[in-house]
Scaffold this motif. Structure first.
Motif, PDB file in Angstrom:
ATOM      1  N   UNK A   2       0.825  -1.206   0.000  1.00 51.96           N
ATOM      2  CA  UNK A   2       0.000   0.000   0.000  1.00 51.96           C
ATOM      3  C   UNK A   2       0.862   1.259   0.000  1.00 51.96           C
ATOM      4  N   UNK A   3       1.883   1.294   0.860  1.00 48.35           N
ATOM      5  CA  UNK A   3       2.751   2.476   0.935  1.00 48.35           C
ATOM      6  C   UNK A   3       3.560   2.642  -0.348  1.00 48.35           C
ATOM      7  N   UNK A   4       4.044   1.558  -0.920  1.00 47.26           N
ATOM      8  CA  UNK A   4       4.817   1.618  -2.168  1.00 47.26           C
ATOM      9  C   UNK A   4       3.970   2.199  -3.293  1.00 47.26           C
ATOM     10  N   UNK A   5       2.732   1.755  -3.394  1.00 47.86           N
ATOM     11  CA  UNK A   5       1.840   2.238  -4.458  1.00 47.86           C
ATOM     12  C   UNK A   5       1.611   3.739  -4.335  1.00 47.86           C
ATOM     13  N   UNK A  19       2.829   6.606  -6.960  1.00 52.75           N
ATOM     14  CA  UNK A  19       1.832   7.496  -7.559  1.00 52.75           C
ATOM     15  C   UNK A  19       2.131   8.961  -7.332  1.00 52.75           C
ATOM     16  N   UNK A  20       2.779   9.274  -6.209  1.00 49.28           N
ATOM     17  CA  UNK A  20       3.126  10.669  -5.907  1.00 49.28           C
ATOM     18  C   UNK A  20       4.430  11.102  -6.551  1.00 49.28           C
ATOM     19  N   UNK A  21       5.146  10.186  -7.219  1.00 49.48           N
ATOM     20  CA  UNK A  21       6.406  10.530  -7.861  1.00 49.48           C
ATOM     21  C   UNK A  21       7.600  10.479  -6.943  1.00 49.48           C
ATOM     22  N   UNK A  22       7.402  10.017  -5.698  1.00 47.29           N
ATOM     23  CA  UNK A  22       8.545   9.902  -4.787  1.00 47.29           C
ATOM     24  C   UNK A  22       9.476   8.774  -5.205  1.00 47.29           C
ATOM     25  N   UNK A  23       8.959   7.832  -5.964  1.00 39.95           N
ATOM     26  CA  UNK A  23       9.747   6.728  -6.500  1.00 39.95           C
ATOM     27  C   UNK A  23       9.646   6.730  -8.017  1.00 39.95           C
ATOM     28  N   UNK A  24      10.759   6.422  -8.687  1.00 41.40           N
ATOM     29  CA  UNK A  24      10.758   6.241 -10.137  1.00 41.40           C
ATOM     30  C   UNK A  24      10.939   4.759 -10.419  1.00 41.40           C
ATOM     31  N   UNK A  25      10.084   4.213 -11.245  1.00 44.70           N
ATOM     32  CA  UNK A  25      10.075   2.774 -11.493  1.00 44.70           C
ATOM     33  C   UNK A  25      10.296   2.513 -12.980  1.00 44.70           C
ATOM     34  N   UNK A  41      11.245  -3.643 -13.084  1.00 36.66           N
ATOM     35  CA  UNK A  41      11.147  -4.087 -11.695  1.00 36.66           C
ATOM     36  C   UNK A  41      12.076  -3.314 -10.773  1.00 36.66           C
ATOM     37  N   UNK A  42      12.704  -2.248 -11.293  1.00 35.08           N
ATOM     38  CA  UNK A  42      13.686  -1.518 -10.482  1.00 35.08           C
ATOM     39  C   UNK A  42      13.133  -0.170 -10.048  1.00 35.08           C
ATOM     40  N   UNK A  43      13.583   0.235  -8.848  1.00 41.54           N
ATOM     41  CA  UNK A  43      13.039   1.427  -8.198  1.00 41.54           C
ATOM     42  C   UNK A  43      14.195   2.300  -7.719  1.00 41.54           C
ATOM     43  N   UNK A  44      14.045   3.620  -7.921  1.00 40.41           N
ATOM     44  CA  UNK A  44      15.032   4.551  -7.395  1.00 40.41           C
ATOM     45  C   UNK A  44      14.311   5.819  -6.939  1.00 40.41           C
ATOM     46  N   UNK A  45      14.989   6.701  -6.183  1.00 36.14           N
ATOM     47  CA  UNK A  45      14.341   7.939  -5.733  1.00 36.14           C
ATOM     48  C   UNK A  45      13.875   8.783  -6.922  1.00 36.14           C
ATOM     49  N   UNK A  46      12.681   9.319  -6.792  1.00 35.01           N
ATOM     50  CA  UNK A  46      12.131  10.099  -7.891  1.00 35.01           C
ATOM     51  C   UNK A  46      12.773  11.454  -8.063  1.00 35.01           C
ATOM     52  N   UNK A  47      13.553  11.928  -7.073  1.00 37.38           N
ATOM     53  CA  UNK A  47      14.132  13.269  -7.153  1.00 37.38           C
ATOM     54  C   UNK A  47      15.622  13.256  -7.527  1.00 37.38           C
ATOM     55  N   UNK A  48      16.158  12.092  -7.913  1.00 36.39           N
ATOM     56  CA  UNK A  48      17.582  12.011  -8.282  1.00 36.39           C
ATOM     57  C   UNK A  48      17.691  11.450  -9.694  1.00 36.39           C
ATOM     58  N   UNK A  49      17.978  12.302 -10.704  1.00 31.78           N
ATOM     59  CA  UNK A  49      18.150  11.793 -12.077  1.00 31.78           C
ATOM     60  C   UNK A  49      19.285  10.779 -12.121  1.00 31.78           C
ATOM     61  N   UNK A  50      19.154   9.826 -13.033  1.00 36.15           N
ATOM     62  CA  UNK A  50      20.163   8.764 -13.096  1.00 36.15           C
ATOM     63  C   UNK A  50      20.880   8.758 -14.433  1.00 36.15           C
TER      64      UNK A  50
END
Length: 643
Positions: A489-492, A496-502, A505-514
């Motif tokens: 629930x928290x991950x979803x 959805x809020x953009x705090x995570x970039x997916x 199957x990989x996840x990273x912080x949404x505020x740090x370009x890679x």
């Protein structure tokens, strides 16, 4: 002749007798109802009541009363307790020629401990005494009741022999019953079993006073503490078959699904899921004012709740001893489970010699073992708090989203009331709905989100060559802290809020370009050249990773993430260009052939069997080929032509 059965709007009540042996309780019930409640041969022989008796009565005001006649001998207080737990009003019977006696006082203490707030005193055998003696007896009764909830109870001289005073007694009963609130019959059903027997053609039959709810023929109930589901075959009220029994009625239920030997006095029948047994209860315990000494901190006792008697220990939580007339938070630790709800009243009797010493109310019917002097914190909320406060306190330690049904059972409250409290708490942002009907406290929700974000950020900082952490790896890393349902629930929400970039199957912080590090890209290019130079006889993954050192795993992960490397199995990796070439070879082969075997692929690629078999298995998985025995045919996902 039995009184007519009550309609759906009739007022119902249960009245229990109390008083010393041979003060005329059974004779008075017989005179009022025409029913002799002494049913056992030994009772007939000895002329005393030993067990509970029951009789119906319709008062002049039309109240349908179930009369519970209790034994008065001190040896049968256990049986008396089994019958008075569910009564609305006590009919205290005191003989005018003897006045209050020891069991009068003990019975009076018991009904006070059980929270029974109204009484009528029948001053029986008044035909045997002169007016002056009768006045003195009345004065003794008034002195006995002074300082109790029954100080203003009507005292009615009467005689079961002559019938004198019985109209006045019935009128007094009606006045007191009119002041009582109606029983709640919209809640879950709950019936304490006080008798069990077998009726030919119907099987196991139980009786009790229906304390809450309604029971109909065909209903499924749970027999507790055993937990056995049973079906109600027939419902009777005072010997008459009815469509349903309502709260406040003496009820007999014929049960299907349980043998006579599997039910006992002290068991409970309840709506499935409404109650559950527990061997530890948090309580408020009150020691009787006339107890001769202080009460110790840890004493073996007899715990009476409903129709049950259970041995256990009463552990004081706040003090080393309790003075007579005082109360304290305590914990009851039982030798077998009880079936309780918050607010239930109980009686405590000493283990030996048997004597009523006190009682109280249940605060938490499903408590965990507490340490003395450190275990009372939080009980104040459970004892006196609003429903919202108690729901929030119950939710506080929850590690996973919880439903209203689970909370209602733990709190001993109706599910609809708990659901309403949850809605109000969610509206006030004190709890969060992780999914429809599932809730966690707001601090727990914030903790879950912070934990996920922190773990994702930590991985990104420690592994710059990788886009991010795999979601499955993230969930596994947090499994000791977060329940899977709470994680999902928290991950979803974070995604959805953009705090995570997916990506995939990989996840990273949404505020740090890679961007892949230049060194990692250079190592990937070198690996691609090495693999392609080997054609299809590529070195195995452990070999080239050993040469690459610690960065080998990062290079592989980077190549797979950028779709520049394809992992055929655990040992073999090829470049995307090599796999595309393989696909094109298969397209051309099937333009002129229907079948393909290992030898054919070896001829096309120049690979040995060690490589050809894994490549064909990869082609099977991608749908380019379909295995038929030891051969392959064209798969549905293989392009029609090279392009």
């Amino acid at each position: 002749m039995s009184p007519s059965l009550p309609g759906s709007t009739a007022r119902l009540a249960v009245v229990g007798t109390a008083g010393h042996i041979d003060h005329g309780k059974t004779a008075l019930v017989r005179r009022l109802t025409g029913v002799d409640t002494d049913r056992l041969p030994e009772e007939k022989k000895r002329g005393i009541s030993i067990d509970l008796g029951f009789a119906p009565l319709v008062t002049p005001a039309g109240v349908h009363v179930g009369l519970v006649d209790v034994p008065g001998h001190e040896r049968f207080v256990k049986n008396m307790l089994a019958g008075v737990g569910g009564i609305d009003l006590v009919l205290l019977v005191i003989a005018a020629d003897e006045g209050p006696m020891p069991q009068t006082r003990e019975h009076l203490a018991i009904v006070q401990l059980l929270g029974i707030g109204r009484a009528v005193v029948a001053l029986t055998k008044s035909d045997l005494v002169e007016a002056e003696w009768l006045a003195e007896a009345r004065a003794e009764v008034q002195a006995l009741l002074a300082g109790t909830p029954f100080a203003d109870a009507p005292i009615v001289p009467c005689s079961a022999v002559t019938g004198a005073g019985l109209p006045e007694l019935l009128a007094a009963l009606d006045r007191e019953l009119a002041a009582l609130p109606a029983r709640e019959d919209s809640e879950f059903a709950r019936l304490p079993v006080d008798r069990v027997f077998t009726v030919e053609g119907f099987g196991t039959v139980v009786t009790g006073t229906l304390g809450r709810g309604r029971v109909r023929a065909g209903d499924t109930l749970t027999l507790l503490p055993r937990g056995t589901p049973v079906r109600v075959r027939r419902v009777q009220v005072h010997g008459e078959t009815v469509d349903e029994a309502r709260a406040g009625q003496r009820t007999a239920l014929a049960l299907h699904g349980v043998d006579r030997d599997d039910v006992a006095r002290g068991d409970w029948l309840a709506t499935p899921g409404a109650l559950s047994p527990s061997s530890i209860l948090d309580v408020r315990f009150e020691l009787l004012a006339d107890h001769p000494r202080d009460w110790p901190a840890n004493a073996r006792v007899r715990f009476h709740l409903g129709a049950s008697e259970i041995m256990g220990r009463l552990v004081l939580l706040e003090t080393d001893v309790l003075a007579p007339g005082h109360s304290a938070l305590a914990q009851v630790r039982l030798e077998r489970p009880a079936v309780a709800a918050r607010g239930d009243r109980f009686v405590i009797r000493s283990y030996s010699p048997q004597r009523t010493v006190g009682g109280g109310s249940v605060i938490d019917p499903h408590a965990a073992k507490r340490r003395r002097h450190a275990g009372a914190a939080g009980l104040a909320v459970r004892e006196h708090g609003s429903l919202e406060a108690r729901v929030l306190e119950q939710l506080a330690p929850a590690t996973r989203p919880t439903t209203a049904a689970v909370l209602a059972q733990a709190l001993g409250e109706p599910e609809a009331a708990v659901a309403g409290a949850l809605e109000r708490l969610a509206r006030d942002e004190e709890i969060v709905a992780t999914a429809p009907g599932r809730f966690v406290p707001e601090p727990r929700w914030e903790q879950a989100q912070r934990a996920i974000e922190a773990e994702v950020r930590k991985f990104a900082e420690q592994n710059p060559a990788r886009f991010g952490i795999a979601k499955g790896e993230l969930k596994s890393a947090l499994k000791a802290l977060l329940d899977p349902a709470l994680f999902d629930a928290a991950f979803t929400v974070l995604a959805g809020e953009g705090a995570l970039e997916i990506r995939g199957e990989r996840v990273r912080p949404g505020d740090i370009p890679w961007e892949p590090p230049a060194a990692a890209l250079k190592a990937l290019e070198d690996l691609e050249r090495e693999l392609e130079a080997a054609h299809y006889l590529v070195p195995e993954v452990p070999q080239w990773q050993a040469r690459a050192g610690k960065g080998g795993a990062d290079v592989l992960a980077l190549g797979v993430f950028l779709d520049r490397l394809v992992r055929v199995n655990q040992e073999l990796v090829y470049t995307a260009r090599q796999i595309e070439a393989l696909r094109d070879m298969l397209v051309r082969w099937f333009e002129s052939h229907e079948r393909l075997n290992v030898a054919d692929l070896r001829g096309m690629t120049g690979a040995s069997r060690k490589y050809a078999v894994p490549l064909l298995e990869f082609a099977d998985r991608t749908g380019w080929t379909v295995r038929v025995g030891d051969e392959r045919r064209r798969g549905a996902r293989l392009p029609a032509a090279v392009g």
